[in-house]
Design a protein around this motif. Structure first.
Motif, PDB file in Angstrom:
ATOM      1  N   ASN A  77      -3.283  30.983 -46.048  1.00  0.00           N
ATOM      2  CA  ASN A  77      -3.959  29.875 -45.363  1.00  0.00           C
ATOM      3  C   ASN A  77      -3.857  28.596 -46.186  1.00  0.00           C
ATOM      4  N   LEU A  78      -2.707  28.401 -46.799  1.00  0.00           N
ATOM      5  CA  LEU A  78      -2.473  27.220 -47.636  1.00  0.00           C
ATOM      6  C   LEU A  78      -1.774  26.168 -46.783  1.00  0.00           C
ATOM      7  N   ARG A  79      -2.565  25.348 -46.122  1.00  0.00           N
ATOM      8  CA  ARG A  79      -2.025  24.355 -45.197  1.00  0.00           C
ATOM      9  C   ARG A  79      -2.533  22.972 -45.550  1.00  0.00           C
ATOM     10  N   ALA A  80      -1.697  21.976 -45.287  1.00  0.00           N
ATOM     11  CA  ALA A  80      -2.077  20.586 -45.529  1.00  0.00           C
ATOM     12  C   ALA A  80      -1.400  19.699 -44.498  1.00  0.00           C
ATOM     13  N   VAL A  81      -2.023  18.556 -44.207  1.00  0.00           N
ATOM     14  CA  VAL A  81      -1.460  17.583 -43.281  1.00  0.00           C
ATOM     15  C   VAL A  81      -1.407  16.229 -43.980  1.00  0.00           C
ATOM     16  N   PHE A 107      -2.498   1.848 -29.846  1.00  0.00           N
ATOM     17  CA  PHE A 107      -1.740   2.944 -30.453  1.00  0.00           C
ATOM     18  C   PHE A 107      -0.263   2.577 -30.580  1.00  0.00           C
ATOM     19  N   ALA A 108       0.279   1.883 -29.548  1.00  0.00           N
ATOM     20  CA  ALA A 108       1.677   1.482 -29.607  1.00  0.00           C
ATOM     21  C   ALA A 108       1.921   0.458 -30.702  1.00  0.00           C
ATOM     22  N   ALA A 109       0.925  -0.400 -30.931  1.00  0.00           N
ATOM     23  CA  ALA A 109       1.077  -1.422 -31.972  1.00  0.00           C
ATOM     24  C   ALA A 109       0.970  -0.822 -33.361  1.00  0.00           C
ATOM     25  N   THR A 110       0.143   0.211 -33.500  1.00  0.00           N
ATOM     26  CA  THR A 110      -0.037   0.839 -34.814  1.00  0.00           C
ATOM     27  C   THR A 110       0.113   2.351 -34.684  1.00  0.00           C
ATOM     28  N   PRO A 111       1.340   2.827 -34.436  1.00  0.00           N
ATOM     29  CA  PRO A 111       1.534   4.275 -34.286  1.00  0.00           C
ATOM     30  C   PRO A 111       1.269   5.014 -35.585  1.00  0.00           C
ATOM     31  N   SER A 112       0.800   6.235 -35.462  1.00  0.00           N
ATOM     32  CA  SER A 112       0.497   7.043 -36.636  1.00  0.00           C
ATOM     33  C   SER A 112       1.110   8.420 -36.451  1.00  0.00           C
ATOM     34  N   PHE A 113       1.703   8.939 -37.516  1.00  0.00           N
ATOM     35  CA  PHE A 113       2.350  10.236 -37.475  1.00  0.00           C
ATOM     36  C   PHE A 113       1.821  11.091 -38.623  1.00  0.00           C
ATOM     37  N   ALA A 114       2.114  12.373 -38.565  1.00  0.00           N
ATOM     38  CA  ALA A 114       1.620  13.291 -39.587  1.00  0.00           C
ATOM     39  C   ALA A 114       2.683  14.344 -39.886  1.00  0.00           C
ATOM     40  N   LEU A 115       2.617  14.893 -41.097  1.00  0.00           N
ATOM     41  CA  LEU A 115       3.518  15.964 -41.516  1.00  0.00           C
ATOM     42  C   LEU A 115       2.679  17.170 -41.905  1.00  0.00           C
ATOM     43  N   PHE A 116       2.912  18.287 -41.220  1.00  0.00           N
ATOM     44  CA  PHE A 116       2.163  19.509 -41.471  1.00  0.00           C
ATOM     45  C   PHE A 116       2.946  20.396 -42.438  1.00  0.00           C
ATOM     46  N   VAL A 117       2.267  20.897 -43.476  1.00  0.00           N
ATOM     47  CA  VAL A 117       2.896  21.735 -44.498  1.00  0.00           C
ATOM     48  C   VAL A 117       2.127  23.048 -44.588  1.00  0.00           C
ATOM     49  N   ASN A 118       2.863  24.144 -44.571  1.00  0.00           N
ATOM     50  CA  ASN A 118       2.273  25.475 -44.701  1.00  0.00           C
ATOM     51  C   ASN A 118       2.953  26.177 -45.876  1.00  0.00           C
ATOM     52  N   LEU A 119       2.230  26.354 -46.981  1.00  0.00           N
ATOM     53  CA  LEU A 119       2.783  26.974 -48.183  1.00  0.00           C
ATOM     54  C   LEU A 119       2.708  28.490 -48.056  1.00  0.00           C
ATOM     55  N   LYS A 120       3.871  29.140 -48.055  1.00  0.00           N
ATOM     56  CA  LYS A 120       3.922  30.592 -47.933  1.00  0.00           C
ATOM     57  C   LYS A 120       3.867  31.280 -49.297  1.00  0.00           C
ATOM     58  N   ASN A 121       4.687  30.803 -50.236  1.00  0.00           N
ATOM     59  CA  ASN A 121       4.770  31.480 -51.530  1.00  0.00           C
ATOM     60  C   ASN A 121       5.408  30.533 -52.546  1.00  0.00           C
ATOM     61  N   LYS A 147       8.931   5.748 -55.889  1.00  0.00           N
ATOM     62  CA  LYS A 147       7.462   5.843 -55.926  1.00  0.00           C
ATOM     63  C   LYS A 147       6.977   6.851 -54.899  1.00  0.00           C
ATOM     64  N   PHE A 148       5.828   7.438 -55.203  1.00  0.00           N
ATOM     65  CA  PHE A 148       5.193   8.360 -54.266  1.00  0.00           C
ATOM     66  C   PHE A 148       4.448   7.554 -53.202  1.00  0.00           C
ATOM     67  N   ILE A 149       4.493   8.019 -51.971  1.00  0.00           N
ATOM     68  CA  ILE A 149       3.863   7.294 -50.863  1.00  0.00           C
ATOM     69  C   ILE A 149       2.723   8.103 -50.259  1.00  0.00           C
ATOM     70  N   SER A 150       2.292   9.149 -50.940  1.00  0.00           N
ATOM     71  CA  SER A 150       1.163   9.942 -50.449  1.00  0.00           C
ATOM     72  C   SER A 150       0.398  10.504 -51.631  1.00  0.00           C
ATOM     73  N   GLU A 151      -0.774  11.037 -51.342  1.00  0.00           N
ATOM     74  CA  GLU A 151      -1.536  11.751 -52.366  1.00  0.00           C
ATOM     75  C   GLU A 151      -0.963  13.155 -52.533  1.00  0.00           C
ATOM     76  N   ASN A 152      -1.383  13.823 -53.592  1.00  0.00           N
ATOM     77  CA  ASN A 152      -0.893  15.173 -53.867  1.00  0.00           C
ATOM     78  C   ASN A 152      -1.717  16.223 -53.125  1.00  0.00           C
ATOM     79  N   TYR A 153      -1.032  17.241 -52.627  1.00  0.00           N
ATOM     80  CA  TYR A 153      -1.708  18.439 -52.135  1.00  0.00           C
ATOM     81  C   TYR A 153      -1.625  19.459 -53.266  1.00  0.00           C
ATOM     82  N   LEU A 154      -2.779  19.838 -53.799  1.00  0.00           N
ATOM     83  CA  LEU A 154      -2.839  20.670 -54.995  1.00  0.00           C
ATOM     84  C   LEU A 154      -3.210  22.112 -54.635  1.00  0.00           C
ATOM     85  N   VAL A 155      -2.414  23.049 -55.185  1.00  0.00           N
ATOM     86  CA  VAL A 155      -2.709  24.480 -55.061  1.00  0.00           C
ATOM     87  C   VAL A 155      -2.678  25.066 -56.462  1.00  0.00           C
ATOM     88  N   ARG A 156      -3.749  25.725 -56.855  1.00  0.00           N
ATOM     89  CA  ARG A 156      -3.799  26.372 -58.174  1.00  0.00           C
ATOM     90  C   ARG A 156      -3.255  27.792 -58.046  1.00  0.00           C
TER      91      ARG A 156
END
Length: 221
Positions: free
Chosen positions: A164-168, A104-118, A140-149
């Motif tokens: 309940n519009l949440r993404a990580v 885990f120390a050699a390959t640390p991984s992190f995450a970003l939590f997003v909660n869409l309110k409005n 350039k973009f470094i992630s995929e898109n989180y899509l909300v219609r």
């Protein structure tokens, strides 16, 4: 402890079937019986049950026919074997934990939590809201898109997901943390007519995707 005991019980059931099958040679049968008794003694030890003293063949010693000194020595030998097994299990667990921590120390991984309110944007038609991470220096973009219609009435198209519009955004490693800047970008795509002011029903189109707006943070670092 439950998982450990369950695993031992499964092993004992399998070994019992092999013993009752009568197909094992005498030397293999003897070794298997030793393995069974060792497993039972180990299980009794981790469950804080009494230690059963046995002879070299794994048979339980009869205190009525065995001297006190012989019982004591057999008990010492059995206790030593169980303690060695416990230390071996503990050492293996520590090695596994150490390897996991090192990996885990050699390959640390992190995450970003997003909660869409409005979405406060007067569009007038249905829209698609796309959120992603962007490197402004590399453009350039470094992630995929989180899509909300989003519907024209100002609510999510999937009303069941309201509040309940949440993404990580996952798997952000050391390379991403070393970036000088990361921006959070929100794109709005209008879905509907070619022109918003097109009121001519004969020319009316629908379902066309047109860029409508964009917003972004100056940087997450």
């Amino acid at each position: 402890m439950f998982r450990s005991v369950r695993h031992m019980i499964y092993d004992l059931i399998e070994w019992r079937s092999q013993i009752l099958s009568g197909t094992l040679p005498q030397d293999e049968l003897k070794e298997l019986k030793k393995k069974v008794t060792a497993k039972i003694d180990y299980g009794n030890r981790i469950l804080d049950l009494d230690l059963v003293v046995r002879d070299e063949d794994g048979n339980i010693l009869d205190p009525e026919q065995t001297s006190t000194i012989s019982l004591f020595r057999a008990h010492e030998i059995a206790s030593k074997q169980v303690e060695e097994r416990l230390q071996e299990e503990k050492s293996q667990k520590q090695n596994i934990d150490t390897n996991r921590q090192a990996k885990f120390a050699a390959t640390p991984s992190f995450a970003l939590f997003v909660n869409l309110k409005n979405v406060v944007c007067k569009i007038g038609e249905d829209a698609e809201v796309l959120m992603s991470l962007y490197d402004p220096l590399e453009s350039k973009f470094i992630s995929e898109n989180y899509l909300v219609r989003w519907s024209s009435c100002g609510l999510p198209k999937d009303i069941d997901r309201l509040h309940n519009l949440r993404a990580v955004f996952t798997d952000l490693g050391s390379k991403d943390l070393k970036r000088e800047k990361i921006s959070f970008v929100c794109q709005i795509v209008r879905v509907g007519r070619m022109e918003l002011r097109d009121n001519n029903t004969r020319k009316l189109t629908s379902g066309l995707r047109r860029p409508f707006g964009v917003a972004g943070t100056s940087g997450l670092h």
